[in-house]
Motif scaffolding. Sequence first.
Motif, PDB file in Angstrom:
ATOM      1  N   ASP A 190      -8.432   0.160  -3.237  1.00  0.00           N
ATOM      2  CA  ASP A 190      -7.463   1.136  -2.722  1.00  0.00           C
ATOM      3  C   ASP A 190      -6.068   0.891  -3.282  1.00  0.00           C
ATOM      4  N   VAL A 191      -5.663  -0.361  -3.337  1.00  0.00           N
ATOM      5  CA  VAL A 191      -4.335  -0.683  -3.878  1.00  0.00           C
ATOM      6  C   VAL A 191      -4.269  -0.359  -5.373  1.00  0.00           C
ATOM      7  N   LYS A 192      -5.338  -0.640  -6.108  1.00  0.00           N
ATOM      8  CA  LYS A 192      -5.372  -0.285  -7.534  1.00  0.00           C
ATOM      9  C   LYS A 192      -5.211   1.223  -7.710  1.00  0.00           C
ATOM     10  N   ARG A 193      -5.883   1.975  -6.849  1.00  0.00           N
ATOM     11  CA  ARG A 193      -5.794   3.438  -6.938  1.00  0.00           C
ATOM     12  C   ARG A 193      -4.412   3.935  -6.537  1.00  0.00           C
ATOM     13  N   ARG A 194      -3.780   3.251  -5.600  1.00  0.00           N
ATOM     14  CA  ARG A 194      -2.397   3.606  -5.253  1.00  0.00           C
ATOM     15  C   ARG A 194      -1.475   3.346  -6.448  1.00  0.00           C
ATOM     16  N   LEU A 195      -1.737   2.265  -7.179  1.00  0.00           N
ATOM     17  CA  LEU A 195      -0.918   1.927  -8.341  1.00  0.00           C
ATOM     18  C   LEU A 195      -1.039   2.964  -9.447  1.00  0.00           C
ATOM     19  N   ASN A 196      -2.231   3.538  -9.596  1.00  0.00           N
ATOM     20  CA  ASN A 196      -2.394   4.540 -10.659  1.00  0.00           C
ATOM     21  C   ASN A 196      -2.403   5.968 -10.132  1.00  0.00           C
ATOM     22  N   ASN A 197      -1.943   6.125  -8.880  1.00  0.00           N
ATOM     23  CA  ASN A 197      -1.753   7.452  -8.274  1.00  0.00           C
ATOM     24  C   ASN A 197      -3.029   8.275  -8.162  1.00  0.00           C
ATOM     25  N   THR A 198      -4.142   7.599  -7.893  1.00  0.00           N
ATOM     26  CA  THR A 198      -5.402   8.329  -7.714  1.00  0.00           C
ATOM     27  C   THR A 198      -5.941   8.205  -6.294  1.00  0.00           C
ATOM     28  N   TYR A 199      -5.160   7.598  -5.395  1.00  0.00           N
ATOM     29  CA  TYR A 199      -5.600   7.448  -4.001  1.00  0.00           C
ATOM     30  C   TYR A 199      -4.987   8.562  -3.159  1.00  0.00           C
ATOM     31  N   SER A 200      -5.835   9.327  -2.502  1.00  0.00           N
ATOM     32  CA  SER A 200      -5.367  10.417  -1.658  1.00  0.00           C
ATOM     33  C   SER A 200      -4.981   9.909  -0.278  1.00  0.00           C
ATOM     34  N   ILE A 201      -3.883  10.433   0.268  1.00  0.00           N
ATOM     35  CA  ILE A 201      -3.492  10.095   1.632  1.00  0.00           C
ATOM     36  C   ILE A 201      -3.680  11.315   2.543  1.00  0.00           C
ATOM     37  N   GLU A 202      -4.734  12.065   2.260  1.00  0.00           N
ATOM     38  CA  GLU A 202      -5.064  13.253   3.047  1.00  0.00           C
ATOM     39  C   GLU A 202      -5.372  12.917   4.498  1.00  0.00           C
ATOM     40  N   PHE A 203      -5.756  11.651   4.767  1.00  0.00           N
ATOM     41  CA  PHE A 203      -6.125  11.258   6.121  1.00  0.00           C
ATOM     42  C   PHE A 203      -4.949  11.419   7.111  1.00  0.00           C
ATOM     43  N   MET A 204      -3.739  11.533   6.580  1.00  0.00           N
ATOM     44  CA  MET A 204      -2.580  11.687   7.454  1.00  0.00           C
ATOM     45  C   MET A 204      -2.209  13.148   7.698  1.00  0.00           C
ATOM     46  N   LYS A 205      -2.781  14.047   6.918  1.00  0.00           N
ATOM     47  CA  LYS A 205      -2.424  15.452   7.045  1.00  0.00           C
ATOM     48  C   LYS A 205      -3.232  16.119   8.136  1.00  0.00           C
ATOM     49  N   ILE A 206      -2.571  16.945   8.928  1.00  0.00           N
ATOM     50  CA  ILE A 206      -3.208  17.601  10.054  1.00  0.00           C
ATOM     51  C   ILE A 206      -4.209  18.641   9.571  1.00  0.00           C
ATOM     52  N   ILE A 207      -5.418  18.577  10.144  1.00  0.00           N
ATOM     53  CA  ILE A 207      -6.446  19.556   9.786  1.00  0.00           C
ATOM     54  C   ILE A 207      -6.931  20.256  11.060  1.00  0.00           C
ATOM     55  N   PHE A 211       0.823  -1.207   0.000  1.00  0.00           N
ATOM     56  CA  PHE A 211       0.000   0.000   0.000  1.00  0.00           C
ATOM     57  C   PHE A 211       0.859   1.261   0.000  1.00  0.00           C
ATOM     58  N   TYR A 212       1.964   1.234   0.742  1.00  0.00           N
ATOM     59  CA  TYR A 212       2.835   2.413   0.842  1.00  0.00           C
ATOM     60  C   TYR A 212       3.575   2.667  -0.474  1.00  0.00           C
ATOM     61  N   ALA A 213       4.149   1.634  -1.055  1.00  0.00           N
ATOM     62  CA  ALA A 213       4.935   1.785  -2.281  1.00  0.00           C
ATOM     63  C   ALA A 213       4.592   0.649  -3.245  1.00  0.00           C
ATOM     64  N   PRO A 214       3.418   0.708  -3.866  1.00  0.00           N
ATOM     65  CA  PRO A 214       2.954  -0.408  -4.697  1.00  0.00           C
ATOM     66  C   PRO A 214       3.868  -0.735  -5.872  1.00  0.00           C
ATOM     67  N   ASN A 215       4.385   0.269  -6.530  1.00  0.00           N
ATOM     68  CA  ASN A 215       5.219   0.017  -7.704  1.00  0.00           C
ATOM     69  C   ASN A 215       6.570  -0.592  -7.355  1.00  0.00           C
ATOM     70  N   GLU A 216       6.969  -0.435  -6.097  1.00  0.00           N
ATOM     71  CA  GLU A 216       8.227  -1.018  -5.646  1.00  0.00           C
ATOM     72  C   GLU A 216       8.015  -2.407  -5.045  1.00  0.00           C
ATOM     73  N   ASN A 217       6.769  -2.803  -4.892  1.00  0.00           N
ATOM     74  CA  ASN A 217       6.452  -4.090  -4.264  1.00  0.00           C
ATOM     75  C   ASN A 217       5.480  -4.907  -5.109  1.00  0.00           C
TER      76      ASN A 217
END
Length: 229
Positions: free
Chosen positions: A212-229, A186-192
Amino acid sequence: MAIVKALLIGEVKNYGSQSATDKLNTPWSSAIFKVAQNGEIFANELGFVGDSVADTKHHGGPEKAIFANSLSNYAKWEKFLGFKNMAYGAMGENLCIDGLDESSVCVGDIHKIGSLVLQVSQPRKPCFKLSKRWGNENMATHIFETGLTGWYYRVITPGSCKAGDTIEIVKKDEVGMSILEVNRLFYAPNENLKLLEKFNALTTITNGWHDDVKRRLNNTYSIEFMKII
């Protein structure tokens, strides 16, 4: 032998200040501050009685009924944060477990603790509230990078357990994909990509993870959940 070092539950409370200018101190609500329990606590399909969830859109529910974290991770977080002797429940977990970790726990594994039967459903995706909890804006990102996220259980058979109970591994999932392997993919799909075939064989992971993993592979999954709001 794996054992429960601590069983913890928490109530939703409000933190921060409306007047704060530092993002770490702006208002937020959470039940991430868990309190260790001495006796047996009953858990149903939604988790332990008395435990609360603030953000029901992203947390809680049958697929995230109980959150477990490995005691072995504590030394790593202490080093990263510059703290010593962090109390059990540091990551907001319900179960602090000694003897199991992300590399030994596989999605779909079935564990029996006391009279409670649980199945590993997915890793936890670390959110920004972990950063606020520890006053470090990089905390959630660091957990994401390391893959030491802890894991969620779904409840197969409701029941009770307590601190000190041993964890019986009733069944290992046939695919045998560890929480750490899922996190690496999930973190680095293209490397794994070598893990992708194994991941695609999983039938016991929570619905949505394959997309989610498919979207990570094509760079369409947002990781906004980790950003401070």
